[in-house]
Write a protein that holds these residues in place. Structure first.
Motif, short mmCIF file in Angstrom:
data_model
loop_
_atom_site.label_atom_id
_atom_site.label_comp_id
_atom_site.label_asym_id
_atom_site.label_seq_id
_atom_site.Cartn_x
_atom_site.Cartn_y
_atom_site.Cartn_z
N GLU A 83 0.85 -1.18 0.00
CA GLU A 83 0.00 0.00 0.00
C GLU A 83 0.89 1.23 0.00
N PHE A 84 0.76 2.07 -1.00
CA PHE A 84 1.49 3.33 -1.03
C PHE A 84 0.70 4.32 -1.86
N PRO A 85 0.98 5.63 -1.72
CA PRO A 85 0.20 6.63 -2.44
C PRO A 85 0.24 6.38 -3.95
N LEU A 86 -0.86 6.64 -4.64
CA LEU A 86 -0.97 6.52 -6.09
C LEU A 86 -0.85 5.08 -6.59
N ARG A 87 -1.02 4.10 -5.67
CA ARG A 87 -0.87 2.70 -6.08
C ARG A 87 -1.81 2.34 -7.22
N ARG A 88 -3.09 2.72 -7.10
CA ARG A 88 -4.07 2.38 -8.13
C ARG A 88 -3.75 3.03 -9.47
N PHE A 89 -3.30 4.28 -9.40
CA PHE A 89 -2.93 4.99 -10.62
C PHE A 89 -1.82 4.22 -11.34
N PHE A 90 -0.77 3.87 -10.58
CA PHE A 90 0.34 3.16 -11.21
C PHE A 90 -0.08 1.78 -11.70
N ALA A 91 -1.00 1.13 -10.96
CA ALA A 91 -1.41 -0.22 -11.35
C ALA A 91 -1.85 -0.26 -12.80
N TRP A 92 -2.53 0.79 -13.26
CA TRP A 92 -2.95 0.71 -14.66
C TRP A 92 -2.08 1.49 -15.64
N THR A 106 8.26 5.86 -0.04
CA THR A 106 8.96 6.76 -0.94
C THR A 106 9.69 5.95 -2.01
N ALA A 107 10.36 4.88 -1.57
CA ALA A 107 11.11 4.06 -2.53
C ALA A 107 10.17 3.45 -3.56
N ALA A 108 9.03 2.94 -3.11
CA ALA A 108 8.07 2.33 -4.04
C ALA A 108 7.57 3.36 -5.05
N LEU A 109 7.23 4.53 -4.51
CA LEU A 109 6.74 5.61 -5.36
C LEU A 109 7.79 6.01 -6.39
N LEU A 110 9.02 6.10 -5.92
CA LEU A 110 10.13 6.51 -6.78
C LEU A 110 10.35 5.48 -7.89
#
Lengths: 515, 260
Positions: A56-65, A260-264
């Motif tokens: 779970e991290f910010p913008l996860r759904r956005f990145f998923a697609w 942060t790392a995931a988001l990056l």
């Protein structure tokens, strides 16, 4: 078959040259490239799938697609966009120089590493898609089982979910291997010699058909090995296919640093694989738009549309016929015929092009001896259609097959008992039920033919041009600015099947919301 | 075959009859020499264990399968005679399938309308609405089959079969995939619906409860033949042999003088 039979004939001079100088190098290059791309695309794909499904991290759904979007960019387009970005004097160098920063650390764009990176960025979605599938279905369940046995979410992922997903990951990586071996356009941009470019050169520069056939034979052997492995991995994952995704997904709560790392990581892959190359294309195309939107450009568009539409109707009708035959008659012969017919997808375009050319050449020769004009078939649309049919029948067949499964035998009986039979039943029941599948199949074939490079390049009638061929011609002369507009046109249309894919895997937020 | 007197007495006004019918394959006959009949507006039920051939018999009546021999007679017409059979789509027989087999691409209303192609569009819609209302689903016209519960799908399938006003409705294990509690409720409702619309119906089931809850006449199939065909009361109280008694004895007989 013509490729196998070529090992009897001989064509000394060119052949000796190719075997001594071209073949060892291109074979090694092909193998090295495949190994590198499999590793990198596999790592990127699995990591992204794990992050977007299990954390779970910010913008996860956005990145998923959005991480599916690079599927729309053909390798040869990504390649020359990258050259434009990273080349000495290219966009990034100039930008860094502008801010007086050191640009020496930037990737050398003509290195082995750069080609591996470009192909990995184009092909990782295959691994991403399959790994996501695995994590979403059996992964979630196994995490719950792990938790009930006292493991933490993190432990059960690594001890249970990841090992269980192995057949899916392997399947994705093998698809990547198949695509890498078959790739022609990307390596051509980098002037990197592989088996596919060797086939092209043997034919078009050295005019040695037998040499081309022999290289094709070696490539075919490699592809057969990969295909057999891929079928094997598919069988292994059959046991869990068709299960629904778990409803309430348990996700790992990441700490601030890990978030942060995931988001990056997600955003850098998205930038590299999609935003930057597309930005580069726009940067090239927009200033020259008025100059480039000429009659010639539209003639490429109409050539492409004509070809893709024709192929779409030919291939989809064949697939519909095949699907109905397979439904009416279930037997070993029919099943194996369907499997054989849909195996053509594994054949690299270059191999297929000359594999079809040789028998056509014989037929032409025979026609000529009967007093008909020569070259009647060679370089005709008919040959192209044959090659496309072999290559893309599986693409059209799969969505049809999925839709036809919904038509149970008793649906036919229900229609009959209400007085609707024969053609009326076909019109009122079968076609509406197949409808969505037919539309999907048409879109997929249309876009695949539009993006397809080697078959079109090698079998097209003289003077007949498509957008893909135009991009290839311009990039091989280094005219990247001018190649940008046709490339953009290909990418934009290419979004259609990606949209269909995202919708069918239900990762898009809009689909979720409507449920 | 043993008939009690009042069944024989009503033979003159037979509406639907099956005579000396055999079904199965040349190599393996499933049911031989089946004889029974139904008067207009009555409900028959073939009761027997799974795999006894009762579904094959139903499919032969519907016209989905060839019978080996024998004749079927419905409302003054022979449906099959040696050398000539009427195709399923021309038999005017409605069928409710075990898995309902609703058309997945059509809404509930459109499913019911499917067989009403002889009518003008407004008439067909009005009639489909009427039947959907009859099965209590007036508020679900627009629902797609996958949005309906099992019981609701069953009702749509029923309305679809009844809407063209067939001369006979066949039901193949119609309630087998529903909950036990719901099964009894629905079978009572369906019976009332058939009686109200004077529909002639034949169902097959392996469940004695269902048979006695629904049917006026019950046939017990065992050992590859129809062992008894009689009204529900006589099948229960005067079974012709031990195997019929064993099979029926597990069931419960509902008194329903007030239902007719």
């Amino acid at each position: 078959m013509s490729i196998v039979s070529s090992y009897g004939t001989d064509d000394q001079g060119a052949l000796a040259h190719i075997i001594r100088y071209v073949l060892p190098n291109s074979l090694l290059n092909s193998l090295a490239l495949t190994a590198g791309v499999c590793l990198l695309a596999g790592a990127i794909g699995v990591t992204l799938a794990w992050l977007t499904v299990s954390c779970e991290f910010p913008l996860r759904r956005f990145f998923a697609w959005v991480l599916f979007l690079p599927l729309a960019v053909p390798g040869y387009v990504m390649a020359f966009a990258f050259v434009g970005l990273f080349e000495y004097g290219g966009s990034l160098h100039s930008m860094l120089r502008h801010y007086r920063a050191d640009s020496g650390w930037l990737l050398n764009v003509y290195s082995y590493g750069a080609i591996v990176l470009v192909l990995s960025l184009v092909l990782y979605p295959y691994v991403y898609l399959l790994a996501r599938n695995a994590f979403q279905t059996l992964g979630q369940r196994s995490i719950e089982v792990g938790q009930s046995l006292g493991l933490s979410v993190r432990q059960s992922f690594f001890k249970v979910a990841l090992p269980m997903a192995r057949p899916w990951i392997a399947g994705g990586i093998l698809l990547v291997a198949m695509e890498t071996l078959a790739d022609f356009g990307t390596v051509a941009v980098f002037n990197y010699d592989t088996l596919t470019t060797a086939i092209y050169q043997a034919w078009f520069s050295l005019f040695s058909l037998s040499a081309a056939l022999k290289i094709a034979g070696i490539l075919l052997l490699l592809v057969v090995v990969v295909t057999v492995l891929e079928r094997h991995s598919r069988r292994q994952r059959q046991y869990a296919e068709g299960r629904n995704a778990a409803r309430n997904t348990k996700r790992l709560q990441l700490g601030f640093g890990a978030q942060t790392a995931a988001l990056l990581f997600c955003s850098s892959i998205f930038m590299l694989a999609f935003v930057l190359p597309l930005g580069q294309l726009l940067y090239w195309a927009l200033p020259n738009l008025s100059q480039e939107l000429t009659v010639r450009f539209w003639s490429y568009v109409s050539g492409t549309v004509l070809l893709a539409t024709l192929a779409m109707f030919v291939v989809v009708s064949m697939a519909v016929a095949l699907a109905f035959i397979a439904r009416q008659k279930k037997g070993l012969v029919v099943t194996s015929a369907v499997r054989l017919a849909t195996l053509g997808y594994a054949l690299p375009g270059t191999v297929l092009a000359i594999g079809i050319f040789v028998p056509i050449g014989y037929v032409d020769h025979w026609l000529q001896s009967k007093g008909l004009s020569s070259g009647l078939l060679q370089g005709s649309l008919l040959v192209m259609m044959m090659a496309y049919s072999v290559r893309f029948l599986a693409v059209a067949y799969t969505p049809l097959e999925n839709n036809l499964l919904r038509v149970t035998p008793s649906i036919d009986l229900a229609s009959q008992s209400l007085g609707v039979a024969g053609m009326a039943m076909l019109r009122r029941v079968h076609l509406p039920l197949l409808g969505p599948g037919i539309v999907t199949a048409m879109v997929l074939v249309f876009v695949d033919v539009m993006k397809e490079l080697p078959i079109t390049l090698m079998t097209r009638p003289f003077g007949f041009n498509t957008l893909a061929v135009r991009v290839f011609e311009l990039t091989s002369e280094g005219m990247w600015e001018r190649a940008a507009l046709p490339a953009l046109a290909i990418v934009v249309v290419g979004f259609l099947p990606v949209y269909l894919l995202i919708r069918s895997t239900e990762v898009s937020p809009s689909v979720r919301a409507s449920k | 075959m043993i008939h009690s007197e009042h069944v024989l007495a009503s033979k003159a006004k037979n509406y639907f009859s099956v005579e000396q019918l055999s079904v199965g394959y040349e190599s393996r006959i499933l049911l031989a020499d089946v004889n029974f009949h139904l008067s207009k507006g009555s409900i028959g039920c073939l009761l027997g264990p799974s795999g006894c051939g009762k579904s094959t018999l139903l499919r032969a009546i519907a016209g989905f399968e060839q019978s080996l021999q024998g004749r079927i007679y419905l409302d003054d017409n022979w449906l099959n005679r040696p050398g000539r059979t009427v195709a399923a789509e021309h038999r005017n027989i409605g069928m409710v399938f075990q898995d309902y087999s609703l058309f997945p691409h059509l809404s509930a209303l459109e499913n019911v309308r499917f067989g009403l192609y002889g009518l003008s569009r407004p008439n067909a819609i009005a009639k489909a609405r009427h039947w959907l209302g009859q099965v209590g689903l007036a508020n679900k016209e627009k629902a797609m089959p996958h949005e309906l519960s099992g019981g609701e799908q069953q009702r749509v399938a029923l309305a679809r079969a009844l809407a063209p006003e067939p001369e006979l409705v066949l039901l193949d294990e119609p309630f087998s995939s529903l909950d036990l509690e719901f099964r009894e409720k629905l079978s009572r409702e369906v019976r009332e619906l058939f009686k109200a619309s004077n529909t002639t119906a034949l169902m097959v089931t392996h469940d004695q409860h269902e048979a006695f809850a629904m049917a006026d006449y019950i046939g017990v199939i065992n050992n590859n033949r129809l062992e008894q065909w009689d009204d529900a009361y006589h099948v229960y109280h005067q079974p012709v042999n031990q195997s019929v008694a064993d099979f029926v004895g597990q069931g419960v007989f509902f008194e329903r003088g007030n239902c007719r």
